[in-house]
Design a protein around this motif. Sequence first.
Motif, PDB file in Angstrom:
ATOM      1  N   THR A   8       0.565  -1.809  -0.206  1.00 29.91           N
ATOM      2  CA  THR A   8      -0.361   0.205   0.068  1.00 29.91           C
ATOM      3  C   THR A   8       0.626   1.590  -0.341  1.00 29.91           C
ATOM      4  O   THR A   8       0.595   2.108  -0.994  1.00 29.91           O
ATOM      5  CB  THR A   8      -0.948  -0.079   1.190  1.00 29.91           C
ATOM      6  OG1 THR A   8      -1.586  -1.137   1.095  1.00 29.91           O
ATOM      7  CG2 THR A   8      -2.163   1.019   0.694  1.00 29.91           C
ATOM      8  N   THR A   9       1.822   1.526   0.871  1.00 35.71           N
ATOM      9  CA  THR A   9       3.048   2.466   1.115  1.00 35.71           C
ATOM     10  C   THR A   9       3.744   2.388   0.081  1.00 35.71           C
ATOM     11  O   THR A   9       3.763   4.039  -0.782  1.00 35.71           O
ATOM     12  CB  THR A   9       4.155   2.252   2.604  1.00 35.71           C
ATOM     13  OG1 THR A   9       3.092   2.243   2.556  1.00 35.71           O
ATOM     14  CG2 THR A   9       4.525   3.142   1.793  1.00 35.71           C
ATOM     15  N   ASN A  12       1.298   4.083  -3.514  1.00 35.38           N
ATOM     16  CA  ASN A  12       0.955   5.657  -2.887  1.00 35.38           C
ATOM     17  C   ASN A  12       2.474   6.186  -3.354  1.00 35.38           C
ATOM     18  O   ASN A  12       2.043   7.372  -4.209  1.00 35.38           O
ATOM     19  CB  ASN A  12       1.043   6.133  -2.002  1.00 35.38           C
ATOM     20  CG  ASN A  12      -0.579   5.512  -1.168  1.00 35.38           C
ATOM     21  OD1 ASN A  12      -1.667   5.528  -2.134  1.00 35.38           O
ATOM     22  ND2 ASN A  12      -0.919   4.961   0.121  1.00 35.38           N
ATOM     23  N   GLN A  13       3.364   5.814  -3.361  1.00 34.95           N
ATOM     24  CA  GLN A  13       4.599   6.597  -3.453  1.00 34.95           C
ATOM     25  C   GLN A  13       4.964   6.520  -4.686  1.00 34.95           C
ATOM     26  O   GLN A  13       5.512   7.073  -5.180  1.00 34.95           O
ATOM     27  CB  GLN A  13       5.758   5.643  -3.045  1.00 34.95           C
ATOM     28  CG  GLN A  13       6.637   5.905  -0.886  1.00 34.95           C
ATOM     29  CD  GLN A  13       6.783   5.425  -0.719  1.00 34.95           C
ATOM     30  OE1 GLN A  13       7.311   4.208  -1.266  1.00 34.95           O
ATOM     31  NE2 GLN A  13       7.681   5.256   0.368  1.00 34.95           N
ATOM     32  N   ARG A  17      -2.415   2.253  -9.280  1.00 35.02           N
ATOM     33  CA  ARG A  17      -3.764   1.941  -8.075  1.00 35.02           C
ATOM     34  C   ARG A  17      -3.944   1.162  -7.884  1.00 35.02           C
ATOM     35  O   ARG A  17      -3.581  -0.053  -8.802  1.00 35.02           O
ATOM     36  CB  ARG A  17      -4.792   3.121  -9.289  1.00 35.02           C
ATOM     37  CG  ARG A  17      -4.067   4.581  -9.908  1.00 35.02           C
ATOM     38  CD  ARG A  17      -5.666   5.151 -10.078  1.00 35.02           C
ATOM     39  NE  ARG A  17      -5.282   4.275 -11.175  1.00 35.02           N
ATOM     40  CZ  ARG A  17      -5.682   4.143 -12.597  1.00 35.02           C
ATOM     41  NH1 ARG A  17      -4.661   5.067 -13.162  1.00 35.02           N
ATOM     42  NH2 ARG A  17      -6.417   3.516 -13.786  1.00 35.02           N
TER      43      ARG A  17
END
Length: 91
Positions: A8-9, A12-13, A17
């Motif tokens: 998830t991290t 995002n970085q 998606r």
Amino acid sequence: MHMTHHITTRMNQRGIRKDLIDLTLDLGDIDGDRFVLSSKIIDKEMSDLQRRLKMLSDARKKGGIVVVADGDHLITAYHKNSFNAKLAQNS
């Protein structure tokens, strides 16, 4: 599949998606413990979709297509809007 805090991290970085992750899991090649969605796979999928869109467009221009089958035998095919109930009653 369960998504860890780490993925998830990283998503995002890196601007990846969830729907792209799902697409990769669906279409990608398995290479050990990795799913790989390569440009070659993407190009083939896009080509297949363009071909399918063309066929759908052709079918739409005809008002739809009807195929009549009996078991595993294909009997006839016609444009969906070509059937005339009044003519069928007179036969």
